[in-house]
Design an enzyme around this catalytic site. Structure first.
Site, PDB file in Angstrom:
ATOM      1  N   HIS A   1      -0.518   4.799   7.354  1.00 33.10           N
ATOM      2  CA  HIS A   1       0.151   5.377   6.180  1.00 33.10           C
ATOM      3  C   HIS A   1       0.515   6.851   6.357  1.00 33.10           C
ATOM      4  CE1 HIS A   1      -2.338   1.944   4.721  1.00 33.10           C
ATOM      5  NE2 HIS A   1      -1.196   1.662   4.123  1.00 33.10           N
TER       6      HIS A   1
ATOM      7  N   SER B   1       0.799  -1.228   0.000  1.00 33.41           N
ATOM      8  CA  SER B   1       0.000   0.000   0.000  1.00 33.41           C
ATOM      9  C   SER B   1       0.832   1.280   0.000  1.00 33.41           C
ATOM     10  CB  SER B   1      -0.930   0.019   1.213  1.00 33.41           C
ATOM     11  OG  SER B   1      -0.172  -0.078   2.406  1.00 33.41           O
TER      12      SER B   1
ATOM     13  N   ASP C   1      -3.547   8.092   7.787  1.00 33.70           N
ATOM     14  CA  ASP C   1      -4.390   7.182   8.570  1.00 33.70           C
ATOM     15  C   ASP C   1      -3.466   6.487   9.569  1.00 33.70           C
ATOM     16  OD1 ASP C   1      -3.166   4.979   7.326  1.00 33.70           O
ATOM     17  OD2 ASP C   1      -4.762   4.731   5.845  1.00 33.70           O
TER      18      ASP C   1
END
Ligand SMILES: *[C@@H]1O[C@H](CO)[C@@H](O)[C@H](O)[C@H]1NC(C)=O
Ligand SMILES: *[C@@H]1O[C@H](CO)[C@@H](O)[C@H](O)[C@H]1NC(C)=O
Length: 356
Positions: free
Chosen positions: A334, A40, A331
Site C-alpha cells: 500500500h 484496502s 507497507d
C-alpha cells in the site's frame, strides 16, 4: 473610529466566511455525500468489525493519521478516498458502514462499504473472510433504507443520485486469487480472467445505476508489478518492476476504459470516469526523486522480503522507517499517505468531471 474599525473587521470576517462555504459559486461540499466500495485502498475500517485476519487496526498503521489512531486504514495516514473527499469539500470521510458511527445524521455524508482483501470476484473475499462486493451492495441497499428514515425519502433520493460513488477493486482478484490459485491461472489466461472481472464490474455499475447512482468514479488497477511484495515474490531476484504483471494490469485497464465508455454510451444520464491511479503510481515507483521521494523499492514498514502473508506490517516489524514522507510505499502493498496525495493530485480533472 473604533466602530469603523470593528465594521471593517466584521466585513473581512464575513467575506472569509463566504470563501469557506463557497468556491467559484459552487456550494461546498460540491456533492452531498460519498459512497465508497471495494478494497484496502479505500477501506476506512470495516474489517475491524468482522472476523478476518486482514486488519490494519494496530500500530504502526495510522501513525500519521489524526490522533495517531490505527483506524483500519492500510496506510500511515489518509487513503485515496479520504483525500478525494477533501478535494470535493468534505472535512472528514464517511464512516465505515459496519462501525457504530454509521448511524443517524452521520449517514447524510455517505458511507464506506469497502473491505480490505475484497475485489470484484466474490471467491477472493470468501477466501479471506472479508466482505465481498455483492455483500457491499446489499449493505448499500440497507444504507438507503436507513438514510430515508433519517432524511426523508425525497431528500434521500436526491442524496443517492447526486453523490459520488467510488469503486476500487481488482488488485486482490489477481494478487490473492489468480496468480496464486492453479485452478485459475492454469485454466484461464490473464486476459480471460480480466474479462471475467470486467463483466462483474459492468454488472456492479448497472446495479448501482438501478439503485439511483449517477456519478461513478472507478479506480484503474495500480502497477502491481511495482509493489515491493510483487517484486519480492515474482521478481526472480531483480529489483525492478515486474513487466509481466504490469502488462496484465495495463491490459485490464484498457479493457476497463472500454467498458466505462460503453456504460457511458448506454446511460446518458450517468457520469462515469476511470480514475487512473496506474500512471501516477508507476511514475512514483520508477522515478521517485522527480517528485521529492527517496525510496520506492523498500516499504517504510515491513521489508517486503518476509511479510509475504496478509500481515504486511505490524507492531513487531523491525526497521520501520522513522518518517514515511519520502517513502512511496507504507507497507509492501500500500502507498504511503504522501504517495496518496500525489496520486489524487493527478486525478483532479476527472474528479471535476464527476462533480460538475
Ligand atoms: C455490460 O452489460 C450489458 C448488459 O447487461 C451488455 O450488453 C454489455 O455487453 C456488457 N459489457 C461488457 C463490457 O461486459
Ligand atoms: C518528516 O519529514 C518531513 C519533511 O522532511 C517533515 O516536514 C515532517 O515534519 C517529518 N515528520 C515527522 C513525524 O518527523
Amino acid at each position: 473610529m473604533a466602530v469603523r474599525h470593528l465594521l471593517l473587521l466584521l466585513a473581512i470576517f464575513l467575506v472569509s466566511l463566504a470563501g469557506m462555504t463557497a468556491q467559484g459559486g459552487e456550494t461546498w461540499p460540491r456533492v452531498p455525500a460519498l459512497m465508497v466500495f471495494g478494497d484496502s485502498l479505500v477501506d476506512v475500517g470495516n474489517n475491524d468489525y468482522i472476523t478476518s485476519v486482514v486488519k490494519a487496526n494496530s500500530p504502526p498503521y495510522g501513525r500519521d493519521f489524526k490522533d495517531h489512531v490505527a483506524t483500519g486504514r492500510f496506510s500511515n495516514g489518509r487513503l485515496l478516498s479520504d483525500i478525494i473527499g477533501e478535494k470535493v469539500g468534505f472535512s472528514g470521510s464517511p464512516p465505515a458502514y459496519l462501525s457504530p458511527q454509521a448511524s443517524g445524521q452521520n449517514l447524510l455524508i455517505g458511507a464506506n462499504f469497502a473491505s480490505a482483501g475484497g475485489g470484484y470476484y466474490d471467491p477472493t473475499a470468501f477466501m479471506y473472510h472479508v466482505i465481498s462486493l455483492s455483500k457491499q451492495l446489499e449493505y448499500f441497499k440497507d444504507y438507503t433504507t436507513k438514510l430515508a428514515a433519517v432524511a426523508g425519502s425525497s431528500r434521500a433520493q436526491s442524496i443517492v443520485s447526486n453523490s459520488v460513488y467510488i469503486i476500487s477493486a481488482g488488485s486482490t482478484d489477481f494478487g490473492l486469487s489468480y496468480y496464486i490459485n492453479p485452478l485459475l491461472f492454469k485454466t484461464l489466461t490473464a486476459a480471460q480472467f480480466s474479462d471475467r472481472l470486467i463483466g462483474i464490474f459492468n454488472k456492479t455499475v448497472t446495479q448501482l445505476y438501478g439503485m439511483g447512482a449517477r456519478r461513478i468514479g472507478v479506480f484503474s488497477l495500480p502497477p502491481f508489478g511495482c509493489l515491493p511484495l510483487a517484486i519480492t515474490v515474482f521478481g526472480h531476484g531483480s529489483n525492478e518492476c515486474v513487466p509481466r504483471l504490469n502488462n496484465d494490469f495495463g491490459r485490464y485497464n484498457m479493457m476497463l476504459s472500454a467498458a466505462v465508455e460503453s456504460l457511458s454510451n448506454r446511460h446518458h444520464d450517468l457520469k462515469i470516469v476511470v480514475l487512473d491511479i496506474y500512471k501516477p503510481l508507476y511514475n512514483l515507483a520508477t522515478s521517485p526523486e522527480a517528485q521529492g521521494f527517496s525510496e520506492a523499492r523498500r516499504a517504510c514498514c515491513g521489508t517486503g522480503t518476509v511479510e509475504t502473508t496478509v500481515l504486511l506490517c505490524n507492531t513487531k516489524s523491525v526497521g520501520t522507517c522513522s518518517n514515511a514522507t519520502t517513502y512511496v510505499f507504507w507497507d509492501s502493498v500500500h502507498p504511503s499517505e504522501a504517495a496518496n496525495e500525489v496520486i489524487v493530485d493527478s486525478l483532479n480533472k476527472d474528479i471535476n468531471r464527476l462533480v460538475i
